[in-house]
Each structure stands twice: as structure tokens, then as C-alpha cells.
Scaffold this motif. Structure first.
Motif, PDB file in Angstrom:
ATOM      1  N   ASN A  28       4.409   8.848   1.980  1.00  0.00           N
ATOM      2  CA  ASN A  28       3.975   7.968   3.052  1.00  0.00           C
ATOM      3  C   ASN A  28       2.554   8.329   3.474  1.00  0.00           C
ATOM      4  N   PRO A  29       1.563   7.904   2.689  1.00  0.00           N
ATOM      5  CA  PRO A  29       0.171   8.280   2.957  1.00  0.00           C
ATOM      6  C   PRO A  29      -0.339   7.857   4.328  1.00  0.00           C
ATOM      7  N   GLN A  30       0.119   6.723   4.842  1.00  0.00           N
ATOM      8  CA  GLN A  30      -0.363   6.274   6.150  1.00  0.00           C
ATOM      9  C   GLN A  30       0.050   7.246   7.254  1.00  0.00           C
ATOM     10  N   ASP A  31       1.259   7.797   7.160  1.00  0.00           N
ATOM     11  CA  ASP A  31       1.698   8.795   8.142  1.00  0.00           C
ATOM     12  C   ASP A  31       0.873  10.073   8.030  1.00  0.00           C
ATOM     13  N   VAL A  32       0.609  10.479   6.791  1.00  0.00           N
ATOM     14  CA  VAL A  32      -0.196  11.680   6.577  1.00  0.00           C
ATOM     15  C   VAL A  32      -1.596  11.473   7.130  1.00  0.00           C
ATOM     16  N   LYS A  33      -2.156  10.315   6.902  1.00  0.00           N
ATOM     17  CA  LYS A  33      -3.480   9.990   7.438  1.00  0.00           C
ATOM     18  C   LYS A  33      -3.480  10.099   8.959  1.00  0.00           C
TER      19      LYS A  33
END
Length: 88
Positions: free
Chosen positions: A48-53
Motif C-alpha cells: 500500500n504505497p499511498q499509506d507508506v507515503k
């Protein structure tokens, strides 16, 4: 003065990372940025790249705030010490 310069460099680096992260819109962009931050490691694709961002941006904001607070504290303490020494 050295502490202020060092802190300024750290904040500049954080702002650069924040700027790059903020511009990343796709999951592929974010994954690429994460890999570029630590090129020595074999970074797996993020689920989940958006959460990591979002988490990274929050952590960077907190680090900036902490760095600014520490710098201000050191400068205040240095100023107080100079005043104390001049009164002796």
C-alpha cells in the motif's frame, strides 16, 4: 553555530524528500522513490504505497519539528551561557 548549520542541512534534506514524495502520485512513483532512498537494499514492492507515503510525510514533518525545537533549545542555552559568562 555548527549545530544550526547541521540542523539547516538536515531540514533541507527532509524538505527535498518531502517535495519528491509530494509529487509522487502513482504507486509506481512511490515505490521508485522508496527504492531510491535506500539503493543498497533490495526493497520489495509495497502493498500500500499511498499509506507508506502518508506515514513518511508525517514522520518527516515530525522530524523537522523536532530538529527545529532542538536547534532553538541549543541556541537559547548557548545564549544564556554567554550572558552568564559575560556577567562574571
Amino acid at each position: 553555530m555548527q549545530i544550526a548549520n547541521h540542523s539547516s542541512q538536515e531540514i533541507t534534506q527532509m524538505q527535498q524528500i518531502k517535495k519528491v514524495l509530494s509529487k509522487a502520485t502513482t504507486n509506481q512513483d512511490i515505490n521508485q522513490i522508496i527504492k531510491s532512498l535506500n539503493p543498497q537494499e533490495n526493497t520489495p514492492e509495497l502493498k500500500n504505497p499511498q499509506d507508506v507515503k502518508s506515514q513518511l510525510l508525517l514522520q518527516i514533518w515530525q522530524l523537522e519539528k523536532n530538529t527545529n525545537n532542538q536547534t532553538q533549545l541549543v541556541q537559547n542555552n548557548t545564549h544564556k551561557e554567554l550572558i552568564r559568562n559575560s556577567l562574571k
